[in-house]
Design a protein around this motif. Structure first.
Motif, PDB file in Angstrom:
ATOM      1  N   GLU A 103       0.760  -1.422   0.094  1.00 16.40           N
ATOM      2  CA  GLU A 103       0.027  -0.056   0.141  1.00 16.40           C
ATOM      3  C   GLU A 103       1.068   1.214  -0.092  1.00 16.40           C
ATOM      4  O   GLU A 103       0.606   2.024  -0.775  1.00 16.40           O
TER       5      GLU A 103
ATOM      6  N   ARG B  55       2.393   1.666  -3.508  1.00 14.55           N
ATOM      7  CA  ARG B  55       1.397   2.273  -4.429  1.00 14.55           C
ATOM      8  C   ARG B  55       1.036   3.597  -4.403  1.00 14.55           C
ATOM      9  O   ARG B  55       0.999   4.647  -5.192  1.00 14.55           O
ATOM     10  N   ASP B  56       0.693   3.931  -2.711  1.00 13.96           N
ATOM     11  CA  ASP B  56       0.414   5.567  -2.755  1.00 13.96           C
ATOM     12  C   ASP B  56       1.647   6.408  -3.084  1.00 13.96           C
ATOM     13  O   ASP B  56       1.356   7.461  -3.719  1.00 13.96           O
TER      14      ASP B  56
ATOM     15  N   ASN C 220       1.321   6.764  -6.681  1.00 11.89           N
ATOM     16  CA  ASN C 220       0.541   7.593  -7.001  1.00 11.89           C
ATOM     17  C   ASN C 220       0.671   8.954  -7.007  1.00 11.89           C
ATOM     18  O   ASN C 220       0.221   9.980  -7.654  1.00 11.89           O
ATOM     19  N   LYS C 221       1.174   9.513  -5.761  1.00  8.41           N
ATOM     20  CA  LYS C 221       1.778  10.739  -5.475  1.00  8.41           C
ATOM     21  C   LYS C 221       2.622  11.480  -6.693  1.00  8.41           C
ATOM     22  O   LYS C 221       2.708  12.695  -6.901  1.00  8.41           O
TER      23      LYS C 221
END
Length: 202
Positions: free
Chosen positions: A192, A195-196, A199-200
């Protein structure tokens, strides 16, 4: 419970010291070996299973049975059943020696062997467990857990380095002691968090 690790490199004297490749601040291999054993056993119980994704040790002698026995002695100190995936520094002779000296623990063999990798499913995800990082393409529910690259990370969010030197512990909320295998909860945090992080960057 299930745990995951890679690249313990027991007895590998050339890795000692601080480097960008594999930071290991130990004076001797005995110190490094004991640190891994202690931190492993503080986290893993005898009834747990640990997936070791390759490069168990780097220790070769003549006759070979001396180093093979030394590696076996260390693995026998480690709690849990061990699922061993062959790394580039693990030779088949060692696996044959371990298999010859295998025994039952928790109703199954202490050691299980895989030449290339294995697959497990957990929490709506598939985890491919390999030594080398795999390029799986766009497959959001398939995560590749791997080792091999020490203090580096693959620039793909579905690849998670679970080696003892991994920099991807930065995604964890709590520090993991050196050599302690990662739990499925910690693997989930890494997945997670990476992934975050990706995404940023969009």
């Amino acid at each position: 419970m299930k745990f995951f690790t890679a690249d313990t490199h027991f007895y590998h004297e050339a890795l000692l010291g601080m480097s960008d490749f594999a930071p290991r601040p130990f004076l001797t291999v005995e110190d490094m070996n004991q640190e891994i054993i202690t931190n492993w056993n503080a986290k893993v119980s005898e009834t747990d299973t640990v997936y070791h994704l390759g490069d168990i040790a780097l220790y070769f002698t003549k006759p070979a049975r001396v180093s093979e026995q030394a590696v076996l002695d260390i693995l026998n100190e480690l709690h849990g059943n061990l699922v061993l995936i062959k790394g580039n520094h693990d030779n088949r002779a060692l696996f044959k020696f371990l298999d010859k000296n295998n025994y039952q623990l928790n109703g199954k063999p202490k050691f299980e062997f895989h030449d290339v990798g294995t697959l497990i499913k957990y929490d709506h995800r598939q985890y491919y467990l390999t030594h080398y990082p795999m390029m799986l393409g766009i497959a959001p529910q398939i995560i590749n857990l791997h080792g091999h690259i020490h203090h580096y990370a693959v620039n793909i969010k579905e690849n998670i380095n679970v080696g003892v030197d991994t920099p991807e512990t930065d995604y964890l909320s709590e520090k993991v002691p050196f050599g302690a295998p990662f739990s499925l909860a910690e693997i989930g945090q890494m997945v997670e968090g990476k992934r975050d992080d990706f995404n940023k960057r969009r």
